[in-house]
Enzyme design. Sequence first.
Site, PDB file in Angstrom:
ATOM      1  N   HIS A  90       0.738  -1.467   0.399  1.00 32.51           N
ATOM      2  CA  HIS A  90       0.014  -0.125  -0.035  1.00 32.51           C
ATOM      3  C   HIS A  90       1.093   1.261   0.201  1.00 32.51           C
ATOM      4  CE1 HIS A  90      -2.932   2.936   0.656  1.00 32.51           C
ATOM      5  NE2 HIS A  90      -3.884   1.975   2.030  1.00 32.51           N
ATOM      6  N   HIS A 123      -1.743  -0.453 -11.700  1.00 35.56           N
ATOM      7  CA  HIS A 123      -2.490   0.001 -10.637  1.00 35.56           C
ATOM      8  C   HIS A 123      -4.054  -0.415 -10.910  1.00 35.56           C
ATOM      9  CE1 HIS A 123      -5.032   2.401  -7.847  1.00 35.56           C
ATOM     10  NE2 HIS A 123      -3.360   2.930  -7.878  1.00 35.56           N
ATOM     11  N   ASP A 178       3.324   6.457  -7.407  1.00 35.62           N
ATOM     12  CA  ASP A 178       4.504   6.025  -6.544  1.00 35.62           C
ATOM     13  C   ASP A 178       5.917   6.413  -7.740  1.00 35.62           C
ATOM     14  OD1 ASP A 178       3.532   6.067  -4.278  1.00 35.62           O
ATOM     15  OD2 ASP A 178       3.152   3.316  -4.580  1.00 35.62           O
TER      16      ASP A 178
HETATM   17  N1  ACO Z   1       5.529  -4.937 -14.145  1.00 32.26           N
HETATM   18  C1  ACO Z   1       5.113  -5.501 -14.963  1.00 32.26           C
HETATM   19  N2  ACO Z   1       4.178  -6.349 -14.968  1.00 32.26           N
HETATM   20  C2  ACO Z   1       3.088  -6.025 -14.537  1.00 32.26           C
HETATM   21  C3  ACO Z   1       3.217  -4.540 -13.361  1.00 32.26           C
HETATM   22  C4  ACO Z   1       3.944  -4.467 -13.324  1.00 32.26           C
HETATM   23  N3  ACO Z   1       4.554  -2.864 -12.440  1.00 32.26           N
HETATM   24  N4  ACO Z   1       2.205  -5.268 -13.129  1.00 32.26           N
HETATM   25  C5  ACO Z   1       1.298  -5.771 -13.784  1.00 32.26           C
HETATM   26  N5  ACO Z   1       1.869  -6.203 -14.401  1.00 32.26           N
HETATM   27  C6  ACO Z   1       1.324  -7.689 -15.238  1.00 32.26           C
HETATM   28  C7  ACO Z   1       1.568  -8.849 -13.957  1.00 32.26           C
HETATM   29  O1  ACO Z   1       2.294  -9.705 -14.215  1.00 32.26           O
HETATM   30  C8  ACO Z   1      -0.672  -9.856 -14.855  1.00 32.26           C
HETATM   31  O2  ACO Z   1       0.671  -9.838 -15.851  1.00 32.26           O
HETATM   32  P1  ACO Z   1       0.147 -11.468 -16.796  1.00 32.26           P
HETATM   33  O3  ACO Z   1      -1.317 -11.087 -17.166  1.00 32.26           O
HETATM   34  O4  ACO Z   1       0.989 -11.935 -17.695  1.00 32.26           O
HETATM   35  O5  ACO Z   1      -0.308 -12.328 -15.651  1.00 32.26           O
HETATM   36  C9  ACO Z   1      -1.208  -8.149 -15.721  1.00 32.26           C
HETATM   37  O6  ACO Z   1       0.124  -7.473 -15.657  1.00 32.26           O
HETATM   38  C10 ACO Z   1      -1.724  -8.117 -14.680  1.00 32.26           C
HETATM   39  O7  ACO Z   1      -1.229  -7.818 -13.858  1.00 32.26           O
HETATM   40  P2  ACO Z   1      -2.345  -8.103 -12.137  1.00 32.26           P
HETATM   41  O8  ACO Z   1      -1.214  -8.324 -10.912  1.00 32.26           O
HETATM   42  O9  ACO Z   1      -3.664  -8.956 -12.247  1.00 32.26           O
HETATM   43  O10 ACO Z   1      -3.218  -6.301 -11.523  1.00 32.26           O
HETATM   44  P3  ACO Z   1      -3.449  -6.007 -10.280  1.00 32.26           P
HETATM   45  O11 ACO Z   1      -4.411  -4.978 -10.284  1.00 32.26           O
HETATM   46  O12 ACO Z   1      -3.529  -7.302  -9.047  1.00 32.26           O
HETATM   47  O13 ACO Z   1      -1.812  -5.455  -9.192  1.00 32.26           O
HETATM   48  C11 ACO Z   1      -0.912  -3.475  -8.464  1.00 32.26           C
HETATM   49  C12 ACO Z   1      -2.244  -3.986  -9.739  1.00 32.26           C
HETATM   50  C13 ACO Z   1      -0.276  -4.664  -7.371  1.00 32.26           C
HETATM   51  C14 ACO Z   1      -0.426  -2.144  -8.931  1.00 32.26           C
HETATM   52  C15 ACO Z   1       0.335  -4.556 -10.050  1.00 32.26           C
HETATM   53  O14 ACO Z   1       0.391  -3.804 -10.959  1.00 32.26           O
HETATM   54  C16 ACO Z   1       1.745  -4.071  -9.379  1.00 32.26           C
HETATM   55  O15 ACO Z   1       2.806  -4.498  -8.895  1.00 32.26           O
HETATM   56  N6  ACO Z   1       2.874  -2.859  -9.656  1.00 32.26           N
HETATM   57  C17 ACO Z   1       4.154  -2.819  -8.970  1.00 32.26           C
HETATM   58  C18 ACO Z   1       4.169  -2.176  -7.454  1.00 32.26           C
HETATM   59  C19 ACO Z   1       3.407  -0.912  -7.529  1.00 32.26           C
HETATM   60  O16 ACO Z   1       4.136   0.058  -8.121  1.00 32.26           O
HETATM   61  N7  ACO Z   1       2.582  -0.520  -6.553  1.00 32.26           N
HETATM   62  C20 ACO Z   1       1.692   0.940  -6.251  1.00 32.26           C
HETATM   63  C21 ACO Z   1       0.719   0.949  -6.353  1.00 32.26           C
HETATM   64  S1  ACO Z   1       0.371   2.844  -6.889  1.00 32.26           S
HETATM   65  C22 ACO Z   1      -0.877   2.731  -4.786  1.00 32.26           C
HETATM   66  O17 ACO Z   1      -0.852   1.807  -3.712  1.00 32.26           O
HETATM   67  C23 ACO Z   1      -0.367   3.802  -3.732  1.00 32.26           C
END
Ligand code: ACO
Length: 454
Positions: free
Chosen positions: A288, A327, A383
């Site tokens: 988060h 996101h 972020d």
């Molecule tokens: N880098 C590479 N691939 C990614 C990323 C990323 N940052 N984020 C998502 N993906 C990919 C996943 O691997 C998935 O691929 P697939 O379909 O081949 O399996 C697809 O994109 C969908 O991603 P999910 O994990 O299903 O998306 P979810 O909504 O569950 O996750 C999250 C969102 C947690 C923010 C994710 O994008 C992530 O981990 N990002 C990096 C961490 C981050 O920056 N977090 C801050 C969020 S903003 C906040 O909280 C204030």
Amino acid sequence: MAKQNSPPVEEKKERIPQTMNGQNSLTITDNRTGKQYEVPIENETIRATDLRQIKVRAEDFGLMTYDPAFLNTAACKSSITYIDGDKGILRYRGYPIEQLAEKSTYLEVAYLIIHGELPTKARFEKWTNNIVMHTLIHENIKKFVDGFHHDAHPMGMLISSVGALSTFYTDAKHITDPDSRKRQIFRLVAKMPTLAAFAFRHSVGRPYVYPDNELSYAGNFLNMLFKMTELKYRVDPVLEHALDVLFILHADHEQNCSTSAMRGVGSSHVDPFSATAAAASALYGPLHGGANEAVLLMLDEIGSKNNVLSFIKSVKDGKGKLMGFGHRVYKNYDPRAKVIKRLADEVFEVTGRNPKLDIALELEHIALNDDYFIKRKLYPNVDFYSGLIYQAMGFPVEMFPVLFAIGRTSGWVAQWQEMLLDPEQKIARPRQIYLGPPVRDYVMMGKRSEEKSA
Ligand code: ACO
């Protein structure tokens, strides 16, 4: 972060055809019994409790919905924040975040979020005065902070000390009294920066600096953090403004994890200081409030612009994530990231360019033009650039979630009050699907099998 399912009136262009009785509804056929049910649709949502009528036998509990992590469940109706993740829209009380970031101040935005409207000049002066009058903390709170280990995390200190405030303000338990609620809201918005600054000063072994009521909200916070032995610490106006904008960008984000904690814990009718400690604890988690720290570690690991292509390739090969990208709600550029990117230029004019910015810009450029990221709708989130600014301003990474918590406090208290005033809300209490053993008789210790008790 619930899906936005109540778009403002002007965006409801497509009307869904209505049923005979004039109501939008969902017809459900239960294949177990052959019975049909008509479930009303309101605000593009059905009520989960309307499914309880669907049962096989009269004595059945009725159909439940299963939704771990609340991916598709609205837990409340809210008038505070609107997000359209596909279009990259964020609004507080209807006002676009870009306009608020450009034209407003954090204290004005906090007023807006809490009261629902922008203040008149007179109301704003009264509100500011009330915040300023509550910035001091009881001397005994200092003793709590003193008691922490020298390397205690400032977020841990903030969580504990804000929870401890409930023992100082025993009137806070009168949550049905509007005057009491108002007083606790002043206290929370006013004292969070003081608690945060004291936690920081303790962690670096410096004496506490008391609030200076002549300064702005962000200016006073910077003063409490960075004043040394000089008679008057000069807060750089560019950094003061940048911090104020960052507080605005973090003020609310509808039903995120920490806000849900605030509402859930507050629904037990505990005082708001205890509920805020719970919300801040939720924010502390790396999923988060901690992602901006991860971005900085990633940029360190990449090391130079020349390594960006190979890093992107490793991400695409599944060897990690591009931190600060993607996101749950935004499937477009996070509108906050756009504002922060512009802000970074202003900050770096003063602090000097953070050398990691070049790596970040190259990463963004390559990722936004790469099929892997385009297909998955992965864009920079809030972020991606915020950590670079915080670092350039002299904040250690442990302070990042603390800064987030200060800005988010106005959102937490607004959502808490909205929850308390909503006649449909009750104590939050989800159901479960029990998959454990059926009833069985107690076994005496000597008769228990080794395998089973392992
Ligand atoms: N880098 C590479 N691939 C990614 C990323 C990323 N940052 N984020 C998502 N993906 C990919 C996943 O691997 C998935 O691929 P697939 O379909 O081949 O399996 C697809 O994109 C969908 O991603 P999910 O994990 O299903 O998306 P979810 O909504 O569950 O996750 C999250 C969102 C947690 C923010 C994710 O994008 C992530 O981990 N990002 C990096 C961490 C981050 O920056 N977090 C801050 C969020 S903003 C906040 O909280 C204030």
